[in-house]
Design an enzyme around this catalytic site. Structure first.
Site, PDB file in Angstrom:
ATOM      1  CG  ASP A 126      12.622  46.652 -21.630  1.00 49.49           C
ATOM      2  OD1 ASP A 126      12.802  46.028 -22.674  1.00 49.49           O
ATOM      3  OD2 ASP A 126      13.202  47.708 -21.345  1.00 49.49           O
ATOM      4  CB  CYS A 160       0.696  60.591 -40.124  1.00 48.05           C
ATOM      5  SG  CYS A 160       1.831  61.347 -38.958  1.00 48.05           S
ATOM      6  CB  CYS A 211       7.591  59.255 -36.347  1.00 46.07           C
ATOM      7  SG  CYS A 211       6.792  58.045 -37.397  1.00 46.07           S
ATOM      8  CB  CYS A 233      17.660  54.336 -32.449  1.00 42.73           C
ATOM      9  SG  CYS A 233      16.481  54.975 -31.269  1.00 42.73           S
TER      10      CYS A 233
HETATM   11  S1  SF4 Z   1       3.623  56.794 -35.495  1.00 48.59           S
HETATM   12 FE1  SF4 Z   1       4.481  58.248 -36.935  1.00 48.59          FE
HETATM   13  S2  SF4 Z   1       3.272  58.013 -38.780  1.00 48.59           S
HETATM   14 FE2  SF4 Z   1       2.110  57.069 -37.121  1.00 48.59          FE
HETATM   15  S3  SF4 Z   1       0.762  58.694 -36.430  1.00 48.59           S
HETATM   16 FE3  SF4 Z   1       2.592  58.771 -35.118  1.00 48.59          FE
HETATM   17  S4  SF4 Z   1       3.956  60.253 -36.114  1.00 48.59           S
HETATM   18 FE4  SF4 Z   1       2.373  59.694 -37.605  1.00 48.59          FE
HETATM   19  S1  SF4 Z   2      16.455  58.501 -32.859  1.00 47.22           S
HETATM   20 FE1  SF4 Z   2      15.209  56.717 -32.268  1.00 47.22          FE
HETATM   21  S2  SF4 Z   2      13.894  57.453 -30.588  1.00 47.22           S
HETATM   22 FE2  SF4 Z   2      14.743  59.276 -31.649  1.00 47.22          FE
HETATM   23  S3  SF4 Z   2      13.225  59.835 -33.179  1.00 47.22           S
HETATM   24 FE3  SF4 Z   2      14.662  58.468 -34.183  1.00 47.22          FE
HETATM   25  S4  SF4 Z   2      13.793  56.417 -33.956  1.00 47.22           S
HETATM   26 FE4  SF4 Z   2      12.739  57.753 -32.507  1.00 47.22          FE
END
Ligand code: SF4
Ligand code: SF4
Length: 323
Positions: free
Chosen positions: A132, A189, A192, A212
């Protein structure tokens, strides 16, 4: 066994010995296919005020710019998934990667050891290692090295291990045996995308860094503030939401790295302690950890933001009770 195979086997054995959870190798080449993606991301301003993201465009794409004559990019994963969450259910949350000692230092030591041993074996080779810390497209290299796929949350995901990993790379001018990329297992899926508190995942695999929570709790200067339209949340350093909801993280197992254990005092912080945090306590709790990056003033700003939300919630409750 060919010399190449011997060197490859040595690297992978050393990586395991040093505690890396996985090691894969990709042939070093310019990542031409990433150029337009990176350019579009920068043009959208998704890097916010992280000017360094826009710098060294060519170095980012081509490992030969970092190590002349580079032949191989060795990618490594280091687990940071903690045994226990700090203060579960409490309003002040730290990203799990920041619980213990600063990963840069911990992992660099290991990379140095790996590179030194490799040189003893392979002779006069050139290389550099990174965690990083340089313009390396680390997720792409880890994907090309067969360590996982890039999830819709933009993170590297492993079917066996999830995503709570630090990524590190060793770029060398040595031919090695190469691994193959793996298929994507996100499927249909969208957890997220649905769960991101600030809708920072603008489309699968594309994160608007400037929205973010990790960005505005860590990268903003202490006197800067996140956009007013962002919903509140309890994160005071980083954010793990898009990892917490990812089904592949049910396979995450706790790390075995003593340096990543949180200090006892940190695990015992109460809501009141966070609210009254002093500079002295901040230094005691966080010296030598990644949280120093945001500084005392930055962390206080983040705590104040959570407090505003809590006060707003309490106000709403009171007014609905009195109705
Ligand atoms: S990255 Fe997002 S879309 Fe992919 S498996 Fe994980 S939660 Fe589901
Ligand atoms: S704010 Fe950033 S770290 Fe939090 S869930 Fe959204 S993309 Fe992920």
């Amino acid at each position: 066994m060919s010399q190449r195979a011997r060197h490859t086997a040595l690297i992978k054995a050393l990586a395991a010995e040093l505690g890396f959870a996985a090691c894969g190798i990709a042939r070093a080449r310019r990542l031409d296919e990433e150029a337009s993606r990176l350019e579009a991301w920068l043009q959208q301003g998704y890097h916010g005020s992280m000017a360094y993201m826009a710098n060294h465009f060519d170095k980012r794409l081509d490992p030969c710019e970092l190590v002349p004559g580079a032949r191989s990019v060795i990618s490594l994963l280091y687990n940071y998934y903690p045994q226990q969450e700090i203060n579960p259910g409490k309003p002040y949350k730290l990203a799990r990667y920041a619980y213990g000692k600063d990963y840069h230092k911990v992992i660099k030591k290991k990379l140095n050891h790996l590179f030194t041993r490799l040189k003893e074996e392979a002779g006069d080779i050139n290389g550099r290692y990174f965690v990083d810390s340089a313009p390396v497209m680390e997720r792409q290299w880890a994907r090309l090295a067969g360590l996982g796929w890039l999830g819709k949350n933009g993170l590297l995901l492993s079917k066996q291990k999830g995503s709570y990993f630090f990524l590190a790379e060793l770029i060398v001018d040595l031919e090695l045996d190469y691994d193959q990329p793996l298929p994507d297992h996100c499927g249909t899926c969208t957890r997220c995308l649905d769960a991101c508190p600030t809708a920072a995942i603008v489309k699968p695999g594309v994160v608007d860094g400037s929205r973010c929570i990790s960005y505005f709790t860590i990268e903003l200067k202490a006197n800067e503030h996140p956009p007013a339209d962002l919903p509140p949340d309890g994160w005071i350093f980083g954010c793990d939401v898009c990892q917490e909801v990812c089904p592949w993280n049910r396979f995450a197992t706790p790390h075995q790295e003593p340096a990543f254990q949180p200090k006892k005092a940190l695990t015992e912080m109460t809501a009141e302690d966070w609210q009254q945090l002093t500079q002295e306590q901040f230094t005691e709790l966080f010296s030598g950890t990644a949280v120093m990056r945001t500084g005392f003033a930055g962390l206080k700003r983040n705590i104040a933001r959570v407090n505003q939300h809590l006060e707003g919630e309490a106000g709403n409750k009171n007014s609905s009770n009195s109705r």
